[in-house]
Design an enzyme around this catalytic site. Structure first.
Site, PDB file in Angstrom:
ATOM      1  N   HIS A  74       0.839  -1.193   0.000  1.00 14.93           N
ATOM      2  CA  HIS A  74       0.000   0.000   0.000  1.00 14.93           C
ATOM      3  C   HIS A  74       0.877   1.247   0.000  1.00 14.93           C
ATOM      4  O   HIS A  74       2.039   1.208   0.423  1.00 14.93           O
ATOM      5  CB  HIS A  74      -0.897   0.020   1.237  1.00 14.93           C
ATOM      6  CG  HIS A  74      -1.961  -1.032   1.217  1.00 14.93           C
ATOM      7  ND1 HIS A  74      -3.108  -0.948   1.984  1.00 14.93           N
ATOM      8  CD2 HIS A  74      -2.075  -2.198   0.524  1.00 14.93           C
ATOM      9  CE1 HIS A  74      -3.863  -2.007   1.779  1.00 14.93           C
ATOM     10  NE2 HIS A  74      -3.257  -2.789   0.896  1.00 14.93           N
ATOM     11  N   GLU A  76       0.758   3.902   1.862  1.00 14.36           N
ATOM     12  CA  GLU A  76       1.171   4.305   3.199  1.00 14.36           C
ATOM     13  C   GLU A  76       2.294   3.413   3.717  1.00 14.36           C
ATOM     14  O   GLU A  76       3.252   3.891   4.340  1.00 14.36           O
ATOM     15  CB  GLU A  76      -0.028   4.245   4.160  1.00 14.36           C
ATOM     16  CG  GLU A  76      -1.168   5.167   3.779  1.00 14.36           C
ATOM     17  CD  GLU A  76      -2.209   4.502   2.877  1.00 14.36           C
ATOM     18  OE1 GLU A  76      -3.357   4.978   2.857  1.00 14.36           O
ATOM     19  OE2 GLU A  76      -1.886   3.511   2.175  1.00 14.36           O
TER      20      GLU A  76
END
Length: 204
Positions: free
Chosen positions: A68, A70
């Site tokens: 992801h 993040e």
């Protein structure tokens, strides 16, 4: 205020995160971008979704469902210090994986642009997990103005093109019907630049 005007007023961390999301979109993976800034507002790490990418940059993940945006921004932070004065900017409300990773990384605050009505987990920061170790992270969002629709619309665009009958697409159709046309238009604009797309889009 239209999307292009809102873009002109955006802080640099938001711009960088959206540019990474657009890069991911153009690369054929889930369009989410994220950056970490220090207490002065300086960007110290950048990441984008690379779930369907190969060959990640150093200290990033690719080709796995853990890749992801993040996670890729957080993975670059040294474990030799705490990051509680730093902020993670992300174009989409973080999922449970990314909320947990931000907390473990000692990030103090998360700001997100688009609400994720399917797997957004910002409410986790308010839960009492009845354990000594708290999720010591503050989460704020969504971003006010038309760029909230861009963050969420990019997410929907990817999945609607991939499988228009998926649970995610059906959830967005029932909870965010305003994004359907935006998502369709984003797919058609993907070959161009983000600035061109902002000029073409009518975002609520």
């Amino acid at each position: 205020m239209n999307a292009a005007e809102a873009w002109e007023q955006l802080e640099e961390p938001w711009r960088a995160a959206f540019e990474l999301a657009w890069e991911a979109f153009a690369a054929g993976t889930i369009p989410v971008g994220a950056v970490v800034v220090d207490e002065t507002g300086t960007i110290i790490s950048r990441g984008r979704n690379r779930i369907f990418d190969g060959g990640p940059p150093p200290r990033q993940l690719a080709g796995t469902r853990l890749a992801h945006a993040e996670m890729n921004a957080l993975a670059q932070l040294s474990p030799d210090r705490r990051w509680s004065e730093c902020t993670l900017y992300t174009t989409l409300e973080p999922c449970v994986l990314c909320v947990g990773a931000a907390s473990i990384s000692t990030i103090g605050r998360i700001l997100f642009a688009g609400a994720d009505v399917y797997s957004g987990s910002s409410s986790l920061a308010r839960l009492d997990l009845s354990t000594p170790r708290r999720l010591n992270v503050t989460i704020e969002g969504p971003l006010a103005g038309p760029l909230e629709s861009l963050g969420a619309g990019l997410h929907l665009a990817y999945f609607a093109e991939r499988d228009g009958r998926s649970a995610l697409v059906e959830t967005y159709a029932s909870r965010r019907p305003d994004l359907g046309e935006i998502a369709t238009r984003l797919v058609g604009l993907r070959a161009g630049t983000l600035e061109d797309a902002l000029a073409e889009l009518s975002l609520p």
